[in-house]
Design a protein around this motif. Sequence first.
Motif, PDB file in Angstrom:
ATOM      1  N   ILE A  22      14.574 -51.148  36.513  1.00  0.00           N
ATOM      2  CA  ILE A  22      13.610 -50.063  36.753  1.00  0.00           C
ATOM      3  C   ILE A  22      12.727 -50.559  37.897  1.00  0.00           C
ATOM      4  CG2 ILE A  22      11.661 -48.763  35.813  1.00  0.00           C
ATOM      5  CD1 ILE A  22      12.940 -49.284  32.994  1.00  0.00           C
ATOM      6  N   PRO A  79       4.420 -54.477  37.106  1.00  0.00           N
ATOM      7  CA  PRO A  79       5.583 -55.282  36.698  1.00  0.00           C
ATOM      8  C   PRO A  79       5.279 -56.225  35.526  1.00  0.00           C
ATOM      9  CG  PRO A  79       5.439 -55.206  39.084  1.00  0.00           C
ATOM     10  CD  PRO A  79       4.176 -54.569  38.558  1.00  0.00           C
ATOM     11  N   GLN A 115       4.846 -53.936  32.193  1.00  0.00           N
ATOM     12  CA  GLN A 115       6.096 -53.231  31.858  1.00  0.00           C
ATOM     13  C   GLN A 115       7.148 -54.229  31.375  1.00  0.00           C
ATOM     14  OE1 GLN A 115       6.554 -50.167  31.431  1.00  0.00           O
ATOM     15  NE2 GLN A 115       5.291 -48.960  32.825  1.00  0.00           N
ATOM     16  N   GLN A 116       7.224 -55.395  32.041  1.00  0.00           N
ATOM     17  CA  GLN A 116       8.219 -56.392  31.619  1.00  0.00           C
ATOM     18  C   GLN A 116       7.894 -56.903  30.216  1.00  0.00           C
ATOM     19  OE1 GLN A 116      10.992 -56.995  33.621  1.00  0.00           O
ATOM     20  NE2 GLN A 116      11.705 -57.750  31.643  1.00  0.00           N
ATOM     21  N   TYR A 167      12.020 -54.993  35.292  1.00  0.00           N
ATOM     22  CA  TYR A 167      11.139 -54.063  36.021  1.00  0.00           C
ATOM     23  C   TYR A 167      10.703 -54.782  37.286  1.00  0.00           C
ATOM     24  CZ  TYR A 167       7.317 -50.740  36.861  1.00  0.00           C
ATOM     25  OH  TYR A 167       6.472 -49.800  37.412  1.00  0.00           O
ATOM     26  N   PHE A 220       7.423 -45.729  30.129  1.00  0.00           N
ATOM     27  CA  PHE A 220       8.290 -46.642  29.369  1.00  0.00           C
ATOM     28  C   PHE A 220       9.079 -45.867  28.311  1.00  0.00           C
ATOM     29  CE2 PHE A 220       9.088 -49.316  25.696  1.00  0.00           C
ATOM     30  CZ  PHE A 220       9.589 -50.483  26.237  1.00  0.00           C
ATOM     31  N   TRP A 276      11.906 -43.807  29.822  1.00  0.00           N
ATOM     32  CA  TRP A 276      13.084 -44.576  30.263  1.00  0.00           C
ATOM     33  C   TRP A 276      13.892 -45.116  29.087  1.00  0.00           C
ATOM     34  CZ3 TRP A 276       8.901 -47.511  33.181  1.00  0.00           C
ATOM     35  CH2 TRP A 276       8.650 -46.915  34.422  1.00  0.00           C
TER      36      TRP A 276
END
Length: 295
Positions: free
Chosen positions: A5, A18, A21-22, A34, A270, A273
Motif C-alpha cells: 500500500i 508509514p 499504518q505499518q 505500507y 486501513f 484496504w
Amino acid sequence: MIKFIGLIGYPLKHSISPYFQQAALDYHQLDIRYEAWEISSKGLGDAVARLREPRNLGANVTVPYKEAVLPLLDEVDEQASLIGAVNTIVKRDNRLLGFNTDVYGFAQALYKEGHFEPEGKQAVILGAGGAARAVSFALVRKKVSALIIINRTLEKARALADSLKRYIRDSSLRSEGLKTSVTTLPWQSLTSPKTLDDCHLIVNCTTMGMKYSSQEGQSPLSLEVIPNHILVYDLVYNPWLTPLLQLAQRAGANTLGGLPMLVYQGAASFELWTDKEAPIDIMLDKAKEALQKFG
Ligand code: NAP
C-alpha cells in the motif's frame, strides 16, 4: 506474495503515516508493506496506473494530489465527489475506487478527543482549501447552526460557501433537512475580537504553523481575539502543540491538535484496504512516537 500500500504525495520526508499504518498491519500479522511513494506531478498518472499491478492493494493520497487524482480513478464515492478530493484509493476487482476518509477522521477526533458535540453550535473555519472542504461538509452534516468561512482569498471562501449552500438546499430532497446558515468573512476580520465572540468552535484548516514549511512558527489568530470558553481545533499536526494552540491555551480555550484526525482518517483507510478493525490505540501511540522521533 507480499503486498503493498503506498502513500502518494510530495514532499513526504516528514510523513508519519508509514509508521502508524505499518504498526496496524503488523498487529494483524498481514504480509503487507505500507510505503511512502514520493511522486513528482509528472509521475502521478504512472504512479496511479501502477496500483493495478497485482502486488498493490491501494494507496493514501496526500498534498498536493488529493484533487488531481480524481480523473485517474475508475470510480469515486459520493462523499469524495462532493468534497472534490480523494485521500484513499482501494483496488477492488482491478478497479481503482476513490474515497475521502478526512471527513470521518475529523468528526471522530472531534467527538473522541475533543469531546465536542457540534449540533446547534456556531463554528468558524479558517481556510478554504481541500481540508476546509472536508471539515465544512462534516460540520454541516453534524448540524452546526452557523458556519463562518474565513479565508485569505475571499473568492475561494465564497465558492466553498456556495457549494455548501447548494448541498444544504438540496438536503430536503434527500430527507436530511439540513439547516446550517453559511457565511463568509474577509481575512482582515480576524483582527477584531468581535468576529469570534459568539463561536463555540474554531478549526484551523490553513497551513499556517506547519513545521518545515515557510509558515513554521506562524498563527492565524492573535492571543487577544481567541475567546476563552471555546474549542480551538488545529488540523496541523506537526508540531504537536502548534503556535495557534499555544496561544489558545494561554487564552483559556480548550485545544485539539491534528494528530488524532490523521490517525482516525488513516484507520478508516486501513479498514477499507484490509476489512479488519483498525487498532486505534496502537496507531495513536505509534503516531505520537513517530512525531517525537522523526517529526
Ligand atoms: P490547501 O488546499 O493547500 O489549502 C491551504 C489553505 O491555507 C488555503 O485556504 C490558503 O489560503 C491557506 N493559507 C496558506 N497560507 C496562508 C497564509 N500565509 N495566511 C493565511 N492563509 C493561508 O491545503 P489543505 O490540503 O487544505 O491542508 C491544510 C492544512 O490541513 C495542512 O496543514 C494539512 O497538513 C492539514 N491537514 C491535516 C489533516 C489531518 O489529518 N490532521 C488532514 C488534511 C489536512 P488561500 O486560499 O488564500 O491560498
